[in-house]
Scaffold this motif. Structure first.
Motif, PDB file in Angstrom:
ATOM      1  N   THR A 247      -3.747  -7.810   6.414  1.00  0.00           N
ATOM      2  CA  THR A 247      -3.277  -9.015   7.104  1.00  0.00           C
ATOM      3  C   THR A 247      -3.429 -10.252   6.230  1.00  0.00           C
ATOM      4  O   THR A 247      -2.589 -11.155   6.257  1.00  0.00           O
ATOM      5  CB  THR A 247      -4.057  -9.207   8.418  1.00  0.00           C
ATOM      6  N   ALA A 248      -4.499 -10.306   5.439  1.00  0.00           N
ATOM      7  CA  ALA A 248      -4.773 -11.472   4.606  1.00  0.00           C
ATOM      8  C   ALA A 248      -3.670 -11.730   3.587  1.00  0.00           C
ATOM      9  O   ALA A 248      -3.474 -12.872   3.165  1.00  0.00           O
ATOM     10  CB  ALA A 248      -6.119 -11.309   3.904  1.00  0.00           C
ATOM     11  N   VAL A 249      -2.954 -10.683   3.179  1.00  0.00           N
ATOM     12  CA  VAL A 249      -1.940 -10.855   2.130  1.00  0.00           C
ATOM     13  C   VAL A 249      -0.531 -10.506   2.599  1.00  0.00           C
ATOM     14  O   VAL A 249       0.443 -10.809   1.900  1.00  0.00           O
ATOM     15  CB  VAL A 249      -2.292  -9.995   0.894  1.00  0.00           C
ATOM     16  N   PHE A 250      -0.401  -9.882   3.772  1.00  0.00           N
ATOM     17  CA  PHE A 250       0.905  -9.391   4.205  1.00  0.00           C
ATOM     18  C   PHE A 250       1.899 -10.524   4.419  1.00  0.00           C
ATOM     19  O   PHE A 250       3.047 -10.473   3.944  1.00  0.00           O
ATOM     20  CB  PHE A 250       0.732  -8.574   5.491  1.00  0.00           C
ATOM     21  N   GLY A 371     -13.096  -7.943   5.732  1.00  0.00           N
ATOM     22  CA  GLY A 371     -11.805  -7.524   5.206  1.00  0.00           C
ATOM     23  C   GLY A 371     -10.890  -8.694   4.885  1.00  0.00           C
ATOM     24  O   GLY A 371     -10.205  -8.693   3.862  1.00  0.00           O
ATOM     25  N   GLY A 372     -10.877  -9.711   5.770  1.00  0.00           N
ATOM     26  CA  GLY A 372     -10.063 -10.892   5.507  1.00  0.00           C
ATOM     27  C   GLY A 372     -10.479 -11.586   4.218  1.00  0.00           C
ATOM     28  O   GLY A 372      -9.642 -11.997   3.403  1.00  0.00           O
ATOM     29  N   PHE A 373     -11.787 -11.717   4.022  1.00  0.00           N
ATOM     30  CA  PHE A 373     -12.299 -12.356   2.806  1.00  0.00           C
ATOM     31  C   PHE A 373     -11.949 -11.515   1.577  1.00  0.00           C
ATOM     32  O   PHE A 373     -11.455 -12.043   0.572  1.00  0.00           O
ATOM     33  CB  PHE A 373     -13.812 -12.538   2.913  1.00  0.00           C
ATOM     34  N   LEU A 374     -12.199 -10.197   1.657  1.00  0.00           N
ATOM     35  CA  LEU A 374     -11.908  -9.330   0.519  1.00  0.00           C
ATOM     36  C   LEU A 374     -10.413  -9.287   0.209  1.00  0.00           C
ATOM     37  O   LEU A 374     -10.015  -9.268  -0.969  1.00  0.00           O
ATOM     38  CB  LEU A 374     -12.416  -7.917   0.796  1.00  0.00           C
ATOM     39  N   GLY A 375      -9.588  -9.291   1.266  1.00  0.00           N
ATOM     40  CA  GLY A 375      -8.145  -9.281   1.044  1.00  0.00           C
ATOM     41  C   GLY A 375      -7.669 -10.529   0.339  1.00  0.00           C
ATOM     42  O   GLY A 375      -6.866 -10.469  -0.601  1.00  0.00           O
ATOM     43  N   GLY A 376      -8.155 -11.695   0.794  1.00  0.00           N
ATOM     44  CA  GLY A 376      -7.775 -12.930   0.136  1.00  0.00           C
ATOM     45  C   GLY A 376      -8.277 -13.000  -1.288  1.00  0.00           C
ATOM     46  O   GLY A 376      -7.576 -13.462  -2.204  1.00  0.00           O
ATOM     47  N   LEU A 377      -9.521 -12.519  -1.503  1.00  0.00           N
ATOM     48  CA  LEU A 377     -10.105 -12.539  -2.842  1.00  0.00           C
ATOM     49  C   LEU A 377      -9.340 -11.607  -3.782  1.00  0.00           C
ATOM     50  O   LEU A 377      -8.960 -11.995  -4.906  1.00  0.00           O
ATOM     51  CB  LEU A 377     -11.574 -12.135  -2.764  1.00  0.00           C
ATOM     52  N   LEU A 378      -9.104 -10.360  -3.338  1.00  0.00           N
ATOM     53  CA  LEU A 378      -8.371  -9.423  -4.173  1.00  0.00           C
ATOM     54  C   LEU A 378      -6.942  -9.879  -4.417  1.00  0.00           C
ATOM     55  O   LEU A 378      -6.402  -9.734  -5.523  1.00  0.00           O
ATOM     56  CB  LEU A 378      -8.365  -8.037  -3.521  1.00  0.00           C
ATOM     57  N   GLY A 379      -6.317 -10.439  -3.372  1.00  0.00           N
ATOM     58  CA  GLY A 379      -4.949 -10.911  -3.524  1.00  0.00           C
ATOM     59  C   GLY A 379      -4.825 -11.983  -4.582  1.00  0.00           C
ATOM     60  O   GLY A 379      -3.833 -12.031  -5.330  1.00  0.00           O
ATOM     61  N   SER A 380      -5.816 -12.861  -4.671  1.00  0.00           N
ATOM     62  CA  SER A 380      -5.779 -13.924  -5.674  1.00  0.00           C
ATOM     63  C   SER A 380      -6.171 -13.429  -7.060  1.00  0.00           C
ATOM     64  O   SER A 380      -5.830 -14.049  -8.068  1.00  0.00           O
ATOM     65  CB  SER A 380      -6.710 -15.066  -5.251  1.00  0.00           C
ATOM     66  N   MET A 381      -6.875 -12.274  -7.121  1.00  0.00           N
ATOM     67  CA  MET A 381      -7.355 -11.765  -8.410  1.00  0.00           C
ATOM     68  C   MET A 381      -6.414 -10.720  -9.021  1.00  0.00           C
ATOM     69  O   MET A 381      -6.086 -10.797 -10.207  1.00  0.00           O
ATOM     70  CB  MET A 381      -8.757 -11.152  -8.233  1.00  0.00           C
ATOM     71  N   ILE A 382      -5.993  -9.748  -8.214  1.00  0.00           N
ATOM     72  CA  ILE A 382      -5.185  -8.653  -8.767  1.00  0.00           C
ATOM     73  C   ILE A 382      -3.750  -8.662  -8.265  1.00  0.00           C
ATOM     74  O   ILE A 382      -2.922  -7.873  -8.738  1.00  0.00           O
ATOM     75  CB  ILE A 382      -5.829  -7.286  -8.457  1.00  0.00           C
ATOM     76  N   GLY A 383      -3.438  -9.516  -7.292  1.00  0.00           N
ATOM     77  CA  GLY A 383      -2.079  -9.593  -6.776  1.00  0.00           C
ATOM     78  C   GLY A 383      -1.952  -9.023  -5.376  1.00  0.00           C
ATOM     79  O   GLY A 383      -2.768  -8.191  -4.944  1.00  0.00           O
ATOM     80  N   VAL A 384      -0.927  -9.479  -4.674  1.00  0.00           N
ATOM     81  CA  VAL A 384      -0.718  -9.096  -3.275  1.00  0.00           C
ATOM     82  C   VAL A 384      -0.376  -7.615  -3.155  1.00  0.00           C
ATOM     83  O   VAL A 384      -0.951  -6.887  -2.332  1.00  0.00           O
ATOM     84  CB  VAL A 384       0.390  -9.972  -2.664  1.00  0.00           C
ATOM     85  N   ARG A 385       0.555  -7.131  -3.960  1.00  0.00           N
ATOM     86  CA  ARG A 385       0.987  -5.732  -3.845  1.00  0.00           C
ATOM     87  C   ARG A 385      -0.136  -4.767  -4.229  1.00  0.00           C
ATOM     88  O   ARG A 385      -0.316  -3.721  -3.602  1.00  0.00           O
ATOM     89  CB  ARG A 385       2.216  -5.498  -4.722  1.00  0.00           C
ATOM     90  N   GLN A 386      -0.881  -5.129  -5.259  1.00  0.00           N
ATOM     91  CA  GLN A 386      -1.985  -4.270  -5.680  1.00  0.00           C
ATOM     92  C   GLN A 386      -3.047  -4.189  -4.580  1.00  0.00           C
ATOM     93  O   GLN A 386      -3.646  -3.133  -4.357  1.00  0.00           O
ATOM     94  CB  GLN A 386      -2.592  -4.801  -6.977  1.00  0.00           C
ATOM     95  N   THR A 387      -3.275  -5.306  -3.887  1.00  0.00           N
ATOM     96  CA  THR A 387      -4.235  -5.309  -2.783  1.00  0.00           C
ATOM     97  C   THR A 387      -3.754  -4.406  -1.655  1.00  0.00           C
ATOM     98  O   THR A 387      -4.545  -3.647  -1.064  1.00  0.00           O
ATOM     99  CB  THR A 387      -4.444  -6.743  -2.253  1.00  0.00           C
ATOM    100  N   LEU A 388      -2.468  -4.453  -1.352  1.00  0.00           N
ATOM    101  CA  LEU A 388      -1.918  -3.596  -0.304  1.00  0.00           C
ATOM    102  C   LEU A 388      -2.018  -2.117  -0.680  1.00  0.00           C
ATOM    103  O   LEU A 388      -2.180  -1.255   0.190  1.00  0.00           O
ATOM    104  CB  LEU A 388      -0.462  -3.974  -0.025  1.00  0.00           C
ATOM    105  N   LEU A 389      -1.950  -1.803  -1.964  1.00  0.00           N
ATOM    106  CA  LEU A 389      -2.113  -0.411  -2.398  1.00  0.00           C
ATOM    107  C   LEU A 389      -3.561   0.045  -2.216  1.00  0.00           C
ATOM    108  O   LEU A 389      -3.816   1.176  -1.769  1.00  0.00           O
ATOM    109  CB  LEU A 389      -1.693  -0.273  -3.861  1.00  0.00           C
ATOM    110  N   VAL A 390      -4.516  -0.833  -2.531  1.00  0.00           N
ATOM    111  CA  VAL A 390      -5.928  -0.518  -2.284  1.00  0.00           C
ATOM    112  C   VAL A 390      -6.146  -0.267  -0.793  1.00  0.00           C
ATOM    113  O   VAL A 390      -6.856   0.674  -0.399  1.00  0.00           O
ATOM    114  CB  VAL A 390      -6.834  -1.670  -2.772  1.00  0.00           C
ATOM    115  N   VAL A 391      -5.534  -1.091   0.048  1.00  0.00           N
ATOM    116  CA  VAL A 391      -5.640  -0.945   1.503  1.00  0.00           C
ATOM    117  C   VAL A 391      -5.098   0.411   1.950  1.00  0.00           C
ATOM    118  O   VAL A 391      -5.700   1.100   2.783  1.00  0.00           O
ATOM    119  CB  VAL A 391      -4.878  -2.090   2.203  1.00  0.00           C
ATOM    120  N   ALA A 392      -3.962   0.816   1.410  1.00  0.00           N
ATOM    121  CA  ALA A 392      -3.342   2.075   1.814  1.00  0.00           C
ATOM    122  C   ALA A 392      -4.244   3.267   1.482  1.00  0.00           C
ATOM    123  O   ALA A 392      -4.404   4.193   2.290  1.00  0.00           O
ATOM    124  CB  ALA A 392      -1.983   2.234   1.132  1.00  0.00           C
TER     125      ALA A 392
END
Length: 420
Positions: A247-250, A371-392
């Motif tokens: 949700t943080a990056v979607f 999860g919201g914090f980690l999603g925002g942090l990962l999204g800013s560090m490795i990118g939105v799509r990469q974060t969604l792949l980690v989530v999957a």
């Protein structure tokens, strides 16, 4: 309570007036909530120009209340009249959300206020949800809980189908802050329906030796010490952790990277809810066919493959594939939720309902701000799509606690009524 309310006419809960009032009130509230769930992130992204990390923080604040007050809320709610808790927290949420368009009109809206509003609404939601799930077994018979939860889930899915589509159009016409105002009115309307419920169980007796810490401990021991509730908490908590990371990056992916309009984003949200509506219709029959325990782990496992679509979606035909995947995933989510929530409500002694529900909320929703914090942090560090792949990948493993538990082979799950 009259005999007519105790024993609804033939036709099930359609003819149960008290349940119907709660049902309508909750449905109205859900319609408004689906608008604000879309509007608040878009306020942050489009109006305040928030960064990916700030959007993740907004998700964190929305869910932080489950960590801050999740456990004591159950003990407090068990001391109160559930109906009064529902009304009060509907009104408080309306006031908090109404401050967003007011601040926009005054020209002072910023992320700080959105964080505060998200936290206040979250605190009220904690109390509302605990009281709501605890009030339901007082309105209907225990053997009607699956039907009641299925009907509530069905109407919630209908509201989620219409809400994002209507909300997306309203955001385009009114702008996101003013669309939130409709959500504020919806909570007031919901409060009016709950206030019309005539069933008013007596306020729990004040025990002279009551102790908040001990009462919280009783709820924790009941959930964590139960070999069937514990794996459900682990499974749901893990799924919610990765879901809130998504949700943080979607919305950042849809609104910023794909440049989709609010109307189209809302339409995608509606297709998700279509799957949820279908799930509400098939949940009971699915559990009867495969067994209650298997229904829990099978539905949890079945949603895993659909999480791998979002990381690769583009502004082309894959949007249709994303819509299908979201719908299929939510069908599984709703089957899982109806089965396990009905089981929890039927298993718990009445005096522990508030604390059981609060403990489960603490354990399974408490992972969401993380999860919201980690999603925002990962999204800013490795990118939105990469974060969604980690989530999957992480979400695909969340079924393991229930699969490796006794639930895997239990066609009939125990209930409190069978033990007394």
């Amino acid at each position: 309570m009259t005999a007519d309310l105790d024993h609804p006419r033939r036709g099930g809960l359609w003819h149960h007036p008290e349940f119907r009032r709660l049902w309508i009130g909750e449905s109205i509230s859900q319609f408004g909530s689906t608008i604000s769930q879309l509007a608040l992130p878009l306020v942050a992204i489009l109006i305040v120009q928030a960064s990916t990390f700030e959007v993740g923080l907004l998700v964190m604040f929305e869910m932080a209340a489950f960590l801050l007050v999740g456990l004591p809320a159950g003990a407090w709610v068990d001391r109160m009249r559930f109906r009064s808790v529902l009304i009060l927290n509907d009104v408080l949420r309306a006031l908090a959300l109404a401050s967003v368009p007011l601040a926009q009109w005054l020209g002072v809206l910023g992320m700080e206020q959105l964080y505060v509003v998200a936290l206040l609404v979250g605190v009220c939601t904690v109390f509302f949800d605990v009281a709501y799930q605890s009030f339901l077994p007082q309105l209907v018979e225990r053997e009607q809980l699956v039907e009641a939860n299925a009907k509530l889930q069905a109407s919630e899915s209908v509201m989620q189908i219409s809400g994002p589509s209507v909300g997306g159009l309203l955001i385009q016409v009114l702008t996101a802050p003013y669309a939130v105002l409709l959500d504020a009115f919806s909570f007031l309307w919901s409060a009016s329906w709950v206030a019309a419920i005539r069933t008013r169980p007596a306020k729990p007796e004040r025990r002279p030796d009551r102790n908040l810490r001990r009462e919280i401990g009783e709820g924790l021991r009941f959930v964590v010490g139960n070999p069937l509730l514990r794996p459900i908490a682990l499974c749901t908590g893990a799924a919610n952790l990765f879901g809130s990371m998504a949700t943080a990056v979607f919305y950042v992916l849809l609104a910023r990277e794909l440049s989709l309009s609010p109307g189209l984003i809302g339409l995608l949200g509606s297709t998700s809810a279509i799957g949820g509506l279908a799930g509400s219709f098939v949940a009971r029959r699915f559990a009867e066919r495969v067994g209650q325990g298997p229904a829990i782990w099978i539905s949890s496992l079945a949603m895993a493959p659909f999480g791998f679509v979002a990381p690769f979606v583009q502004r082309d035909w894959t949007l249709a594939l994303l819509a299908f995947a979201q719908g299929a995933m939510w069908l599984c989510v709703v089957v899982y939720n109806i089965t396990q929530v009905s089981f929890r409500q039927g298993l718990c002694p009445p005096a522990l309902l508030g604390r059981m529900n609060a403990t489960m909320r603490f354990l399974v929703w408490g992972t969401m701000p993380v999860g919201g914090f980690l999603g925002g942090l990962l999204g800013s560090m490795i990118g939105v799509r990469q974060t969604l792949l980690v989530v999957a990948v992480g979400g695909a493993l969340s079924f393991l606690p229930v699969f490796l538990s006794p639930l895997r082979r239990m066609r009939e799950l125990p209930s409190y009524a069978a033990t007394v």
